[in-house]
Enzyme design. Structure first.
Site: not given
Lengths: 236, 236, 236, 236
Positions: B73, B96, B172, B230, B121, B75, B98, B44
């Site tokens: 972290s 995660h 968030h 592909y 895709d 989270d 932002h 964290s």
């Protein structure tokens, strides 16, 4: 004198172009020394790539130059007023920029609403936009009155500068602050980033509302105060 | 323990600033080890440029730290819930961020519609935006409940997390995932890119509709499943 | 001849890609030598990364090439007309670019309103957008008539080119100028930056008005004229 | 075989990430050799930073691989159809990208209007956006039918591919072309740049109209055809 602090302020100033917050010389960082009650600030109009630590200017809280060959930033009287009002509350670093998105909000005359946790992690509620100075305030002492206005408006709105460490000045730019110059720069970067997201957010959903208060509280207090648990440092 | 995986997770974390997905420490990557059923995650609030592979934290699926000097972290409980629900479906890496455009959609409270083949895709249909947690969910166990909400909403919407490897959390930010940390980062980059294009696309044509289903199908299945053609790898 | 000036003009040209103002060869800088009444300008269509100081072309104010192996910029006749009208007022450097935001305003056919102090620090009032040339003006002598139009419109609007050192040409791009090529580039950077902010500002607040005149005056005269106090240089 | 051309095509492909036109592997460049009537194209799904000149794939105009260890780009059948129709008109390089602004226009289903001289310098009139393929066209032979559609629509609209060297494919992305791979990349960069400006231009002035025809003509013919006078090369 204050050689250590000059170096620190120099380095904080150098972060402004690094983070893309300034064009040319449009920005300045200062830091306050609680022991001597002096502060160190960038000289006026000097390019970031030729500036040296010894160019930093030492000022007292009456706005007198205490040391330095160069003129201090022309925004120095604003820094003086903010330190006079808030240094004892913990504001020991100040940054001024015209960073691009935040200044667009300032030009639009609007504060930046808290639309999400990125904002709430750093700012408790909206980043306010204070009014333009009147003709008299501008002609009398523009930069000093900018400081008075910021301090006065925070008082009037009941905002704690520690919990809302930035402000937009209408038609002008951004001031941010923190416990030192470095944290003030950090808050400047966040202001620019949330200004960018809020701008796009309103385009994507023109009827968007601020984030729910309980979510704002959660994120703010996850990082601040006695019960903070983000990061590694113990808070007490 | 898990030295190899710590290095891999460290490197995947370092990709976040490289791809411009994070400011400061606003992001984290983890990867799950199916053998030990442990996962490795970023500590964290540690800066990307001082972080080292040995700083990575080893966690179990009960949310206990198994190894590491630093706090994981904040989270982490969200990662735990996602692995508990989806690791056996193939979700072995989680990110995660932002990231700026995707978070603008999250703040606006809208999922990202599939407007074109760039999106199709990688994602089968809209990247959904899940609701805010309630006051009770936030106060009870914010990060854990974020994980419950994501998993529950995918189930309610009948979305396969393998076919839609990202979600927006209202007000968030973004979670994305993949078969390892690296693929999760990859999906994070794509989420940001399609968020950017969808934003502009709606400005250019405010009445735009999602891409026709047959075109979405064509592009998705050109890259995924038994008949993919592909790239270079044989699919079976 | 004018070897010193060629080097200076070369270096000012190189600043255009450095500041992100040009794509490929879409821009040019010239500088005027008051002693010889000649000016030095970039050659036409030469890539910035292969261009050398000795490639610069020397021109006189009748539009004749005085020295140089290469063709001068195709916009040379515009530079000629501006120097003929304004060199004696102090315009000794000219820049033309298609910088992205400013050109978007030019394409939209609108001048850039003065929404804040970033603008007022450099430009006294709006950066105007002059009309398209007529069919006859285009067919007759396009580049020369562009110069006539700029000079004529400034006169008609009563604008001092020293106080408003840039113009948008409708559906085309930007010309800026200054006391030398370097200052002209500087004003080009500022034009792009204020174009960017004004664009966002109008999105954030579609009813925004220009900054109050007293604030524009304060910032303009803080940096210009006898009472300027920004920066280090003494003004007299 | 065609070692020289493989190197050239490799280098043109490498320009795509350099100019910011691609994310990951989302793009490809090919070039046609008029002597052998073969063309060289990027392999499918190979990262730009590990790709080598010898990875390039040699194809004939029946869509057969003539040389190469790797699969050619999955868009190869589109390149085939374009060369079959237009190679003898001078189209000897083709680029496909999902560049961010141009693809936003494609997703919005709109061509890029000619709002200024930046556009007119390279494209004679609007860059058109062709319709989506039908379900049948997609299921039958998606990539080949994309090529048929582009060629057929240019014929239907009476557009000369040499004068309009790019097209948007609705909900998909951009194809551009030129006299070789390098010029095709160049036209791709211009397409992205004019897409960006047109996007902003419509925000600044929602009622904006295309640039006057005489200005478009002037700029297009200043750079193209017998009377061109931009740059250094003699045209005859």
């Amino acid at each position: 004198m204050l050689e250590e602090l000059k170096k620190k302020v120099y380095e904080a100033n150098i972060l402004l172009p690094k983070y893309g917050l300034v064009t040319f010389t449009w920005g300045n960082v200062s830091e306050f020394d609680p022991e001597t009650r002096l502060f160190v600030i960038k000289p006026s109009g000097v390019d970031y790539d030729v500036m040296k630590p010894e160019d930093m200017v030492v000022m007292d809280l009456d706005g007198n130059k205490v040391e330095g060959d160069l003129n201090p930033s022309s925004d120095t009287p604003t820094h003086v007023e903010i330190y006079k009002a808030w240094a004892d509350k913990g504001v020991k670093g100040i940054v001024h920029t015209h960073s691009s998105y935040a200044t667009s909000w300032a030009q639009a005359g609007r504060g930046i609403p808290c639309y999400g946790t990125t904002h709430a992690d750093y700012f408790y509620g909206e980043i306010p936009c204070v009014r333009c100075l009147t003709k008299e305030e501008i002609e009398d002492a523009y930069e000093e009155n900018t400081g008075h206005l910021i301090v006065g408006e925070f008082e009037r709105m009941g905002k704690d500068p520690i919990a809302v460490p930035a402000v937009l000045c209408r038609n002008h730019g951004v001031f941010s602050w923190g416990k030192d110059g470095n944290e003030a720069v950090h808050n400047s970067v966040v202001t620019e980033e949330v200004a960018k997201m809020a701008y796009r957010c309103e385009t994507i959903n023109p009827r968007v509302q601020p984030a729910p208060q309980e979510l704002q509280d959660k994120h703010y207090y996850r990082k601040h105060g006695a019960n903070a648990y983000y990061g590694q440092a113990k808070k007490s």
